[in-house]
Design an enzyme around this catalytic site. Structure first.
Site, PDB file in Angstrom:
ATOM      1  N   CYS A   1      -3.247  -2.505   9.090  1.00  0.00           N
ATOM      2  CA  CYS A   1      -3.789  -1.858   7.889  1.00  0.00           C
ATOM      3  C   CYS A   1      -4.866  -0.806   8.157  1.00  0.00           C
ATOM      4  CB  CYS A   1      -4.332  -2.928   6.954  1.00  0.00           C
ATOM      5  SG  CYS A   1      -3.079  -4.155   6.559  1.00  0.00           S
TER       6      CYS A   1
ATOM      7  N   ARG B   1      -0.176  -6.227  16.013  1.00  0.00           N
ATOM      8  CA  ARG B   1       0.019  -4.814  15.683  1.00  0.00           C
ATOM      9  C   ARG B   1      -1.278  -4.023  15.887  1.00  0.00           C
ATOM     10  NH1 ARG B   1       2.885  -5.510   9.961  1.00  0.00           N
ATOM     11  NH2 ARG B   1       1.628  -7.405   9.994  1.00  0.00           N
TER      12      ARG B   1
ATOM     13  N   GLU C   1      -5.809 -11.076   7.076  1.00  0.00           N
ATOM     14  CA  GLU C   1      -5.094 -12.085   7.846  1.00  0.00           C
ATOM     15  C   GLU C   1      -6.102 -13.073   8.434  1.00  0.00           C
ATOM     16  OE1 GLU C   1      -2.388 -10.237  10.629  1.00  0.00           O
ATOM     17  OE2 GLU C   1      -1.752  -8.837   9.076  1.00  0.00           O
TER      18      GLU C   1
ATOM     19  N   THR D   1       0.870  -1.181   0.000  1.00  0.00           N
ATOM     20  CA  THR D   1       0.000   0.000   0.000  1.00  0.00           C
ATOM     21  C   THR D   1       0.905   1.229   0.000  1.00  0.00           C
ATOM     22  OG1 THR D   1      -1.660  -1.229   1.217  1.00  0.00           O
ATOM     23  CG2 THR D   1      -1.863   1.170   1.255  1.00  0.00           C
TER      24      THR D   1
ATOM     25  N   GLY E   1     -17.350  -3.536  18.892  1.00  0.00           N
ATOM     26  CA  GLY E   1     -16.380  -4.183  19.772  1.00  0.00           C
ATOM     27  C   GLY E   1     -15.450  -3.167  20.401  1.00  0.00           C
TER      28      GLY E   1
HETATM   29  C1  UGA Z   1      -7.676  -5.434   6.262  1.00  0.00           C
HETATM   30  C2  UGA Z   1      -8.706  -5.481   5.130  1.00  0.00           C
HETATM   31  O1  UGA Z   1      -9.897  -6.089   5.604  1.00  0.00           O
HETATM   32  C3  UGA Z   1      -8.151  -6.263   3.932  1.00  0.00           C
HETATM   33  O2  UGA Z   1      -9.082  -6.237   2.862  1.00  0.00           O
HETATM   34  C4  UGA Z   1      -6.835  -5.617   3.476  1.00  0.00           C
HETATM   35  O3  UGA Z   1      -6.241  -6.317   2.408  1.00  0.00           O
HETATM   36  C5  UGA Z   1      -5.877  -5.597   4.645  1.00  0.00           C
HETATM   37  O4  UGA Z   1      -6.457  -4.887   5.753  1.00  0.00           O
HETATM   38  C6  UGA Z   1      -4.626  -4.906   4.187  1.00  0.00           C
HETATM   39  O5  UGA Z   1      -4.688  -3.708   3.902  1.00  0.00           O
HETATM   40  O6  UGA Z   1      -3.593  -5.564   3.990  1.00  0.00           O
HETATM   41  P1  UGA Z   1      -6.865  -7.133   8.168  1.00  0.00           P
HETATM   42  O7  UGA Z   1      -5.981  -6.036   8.647  1.00  0.00           O
HETATM   43  O8  UGA Z   1      -6.304  -8.512   8.037  1.00  0.00           O
HETATM   44  O9  UGA Z   1      -7.466  -6.773   6.716  1.00  0.00           O
HETATM   45  O10 UGA Z   1      -8.073  -7.218   9.191  1.00  0.00           O
HETATM   46  P2  UGA Z   1      -9.659  -7.019   9.115  1.00  0.00           P
HETATM   47  O11 UGA Z   1     -10.325  -8.302   8.923  1.00  0.00           O
HETATM   48  O12 UGA Z   1      -9.985  -5.933   8.176  1.00  0.00           O
HETATM   49  O13 UGA Z   1      -9.967  -6.534  10.602  1.00  0.00           O
HETATM   50  C7  UGA Z   1      -9.474  -5.279  11.080  1.00  0.00           C
HETATM   51  C8  UGA Z   1      -9.973  -5.000  12.460  1.00  0.00           C
HETATM   52  O14 UGA Z   1     -11.342  -4.624  12.432  1.00  0.00           O
HETATM   53  C9  UGA Z   1      -9.855  -6.154  13.453  1.00  0.00           C
HETATM   54  O15 UGA Z   1      -9.298  -5.666  14.668  1.00  0.00           O
HETATM   55  C10 UGA Z   1     -11.285  -6.592  13.657  1.00  0.00           C
HETATM   56  O16 UGA Z   1     -11.520  -7.122  14.958  1.00  0.00           O
HETATM   57  C11 UGA Z   1     -12.037  -5.280  13.480  1.00  0.00           C
HETATM   58  N1  UGA Z   1     -13.443  -5.473  13.059  1.00  0.00           N
HETATM   59  C12 UGA Z   1     -13.732  -6.008  11.859  1.00  0.00           C
HETATM   60  C13 UGA Z   1     -14.457  -5.095  13.935  1.00  0.00           C
HETATM   61  O17 UGA Z   1     -14.204  -4.604  15.062  1.00  0.00           O
HETATM   62  N2  UGA Z   1     -15.755  -5.281  13.543  1.00  0.00           N
HETATM   63  C14 UGA Z   1     -16.079  -5.816  12.347  1.00  0.00           C
HETATM   64  O18 UGA Z   1     -17.292  -5.947  12.056  1.00  0.00           O
HETATM   65  C15 UGA Z   1     -15.037  -6.198  11.482  1.00  0.00           C
END
Ligand code: UGA
Length: 436
Positions: free
Chosen positions: A260, A328, A155, A121, A253
């Site tokens: 990211c 992280r 992830e 990114t 939450g």
């Molecule tokens: C995120 C994006 O979802 C990916 O599409 C992207 O490729 C990636 O960043 C990146 O830029 O490399 P990621 O960081 O693995 O992916 O995690 P997410 O699944 O997006 O979750 C992020 C945070 O949001 C977590 O702490 C999760 O607990 C929180 N979250 C997610 C909530 O609190 N509520 C939700 O409904 C969904």
């Protein structure tokens, strides 16, 4: 077809392993010789379900190679994917040092025509700066084009996301580069968007910023629901049934973490401001996320009292989300830091993230923080239990057993994974996020 990946983090390693599975000759290059040595043995340096098996298969069938040698990896490759880290600097700008040195090392070994596809990114328009480096270091006979192929994997579900993404975005300057990328990705499903580099780079920032904003909106709804006595989960579900809104990324939450969402929502805000537009919504989404940690602390006070000195708080979950050992920007650690600063004792357990958490606290000389090896040990003698990550193991928590081990049966369900009625029936004082 030979394909090279520079950087063996989540993006480079997962994508490389997937492409090797499709029969390409894949070279994953990393300057970290220890990491390369252990990858050659099939050992993956982080926890990602299914990845180690995939890597081992690639090694066995000879399609997947790991090397520190840029010549070995880049020479003759049709596409070189750059997948190095672009972390934020102290001043909020993006650290481009890895990207620049990777560009130079790639340039030195270019042969023929190569598409240099940036998966990291990156700030919008960064290729103009990188072009100067490539021009300075490439052999005269070599030709190349930059492309932007942003990554959307999450992830914990990285393999599935890479093989079956919702979309593939190719930012290119020519049909020739587009054709190379379309061929490279022919085994991968999902709609293809062929566009210019800047639009591709912006899709990534805008998508992550939107996801962050959606989570913050859900958290805002939850915070109001608590005040008016409504159930946020029902409210959000009722909203999400509207197809224009949807249920995804709508779980309230203790906040979003990871490498990211927090970084990208800030970076996108900065990009907007630098270009003369005050995108205040993004600043609010980020600030609200920080606020969720403070709200969790006020819940601890509400349930345990104002004085936390020598109160024992059990924390279940350290990773920023389940199915990863990545800590992280994990809200769990921010909560632990605050609890320790208020004099509380903390007992923490996570199925896989403890080694990383121990590294994070290497320089902390607090004798009040203890990492334990099981849920039972974690809740033992605790005045309050906080569920910080929704690992499946915690959803099946034996409430009666937990209560019998705790000093006081107080539960803050930071991810809403426990049925409040069951918790109350088991004798717990229960506080969720947006529901009691
Ligand atoms: C995120 C994006 O979802 C990916 O599409 C992207 O490729 C990636 O960043 C990146 O830029 O490399 P990621 O960081 O693995 O992916 O995690 P997410 O699944 O997006 O979750 C992020 C945070 O949001 C977590 O702490 C999760 O607990 C929180 N979250 C997610 C909530 O609190 N509520 C939700 O409904 C969904």
């Amino acid at each position: 077809m030979k394909i090279a990946f520079v950087g063996t983090g989540y993006v480079g390693l997962v994508t490389g392993a997937v492409f090797a599975g499709y029969g390409y000759d894949v070279y994953c290059i990393d300057i970290n010789s220890e990491r390369v040595a252990s990858l050659k043995q099939g050992s993956v340096p982080f926890y990602e379900p299914g990845l180690e098996d995939h890597v081992k298969k690639g090694l066995q069938n000879g399609n997947l190679h790991f090397t520190t040698d840029f010549k070995e990896g880049v020479d003759g490759a049709d596409t070189v994917f750059i997948c190095v880290g672009t972390p934020p600097l102290q001043n909020g700008e993006v650290d481009l040092s890895q990207l620049k040195s990777a560009s130079q090392m790639v340039a030195e070994h270019l042969t023929g025509y190569t598409v240099i596809a940036i998966k990291s990114t990156v700030p919008i328009g960064v290729e103009e700066e990188l072009e100067k480096i490539i021009e300075e270091h490439k052999p005269k006979s070599a030709t190349y084009e930059f492309a932007s192929v942003p990554e959307f994997l999450s992830e914990g579900t990285a393999l599935e996301n890479t093989m079956h993404p919702d979309r593939l975005v190719f930012g290119v300057n020519s049909q020739k580069a587009a054709d190379v990328l379309l061929t490279t990705h022919k085994n991968i499903s999902g709609e293809r968007i062929v566009t210019d580099l800047r639009s591709a780079q912006m899709i990534k920032y805008a998508a992550n910023s939107f996801l962050a904003t959606k989570v913050s909106f859900a958290n805002g709804v939850a915070n109001v629901a608590e005040k008016v006595g409504a159930n946020a989960l029902t409210v959000l579900y009722g909203m999400g049934l509207d197809k224009r809104i949807g249920q995804a990324f709508f779980k309230p939450g203790i906040g979003f973490g990871g490498s990211c969402l927090p970084k990208d929502v800030q970076a996108f805000y900065d990009i907007a401001v630098k270009n003369g537009y005050n995108f205040d919504l993004l600043r609010a989404a980020y600030a609200m996320n920080t606020g969720q940690v403070d709200l969790t602390l006020s819940k601890v006070h509400e349930i345990v009292g104002q004085d936390l000195s020598d109160k024992k708080i059990a924390i279940l979950g350290l990773s920023f989300k389940p199915d990863t050992d990545d800590i992280r920007e994990a809200p769990a650690l921010k909560i632990i830091d605050k609890l320790l600063s208020l004099g509380a004792m903390v007992q923490a357990y996570d199925p896989v993230a403890i080694p990383n958490a121990k590294k994070y606290y290497t320089n902390s000389n607090s004798d009040k923080l203890h990492f334990v090896q099981s849920v039972d040990e974690c809740v033992n003698d605790a005045d309050c239990l906080i569920i910080a990550t929704e690992w499946e193991e915690f959803a099946g928590l034996d409430l009666t057993k937990a209560k019998s081990k705790m000093k006081a049966a107080n539960l803050i369900d930071g991810r809403n994974i426990i049925d409040p009625q069951k918790a109350k029936d088991a004798g717990f004082a229960y506080i969720g996020i947006g529901r009691k």
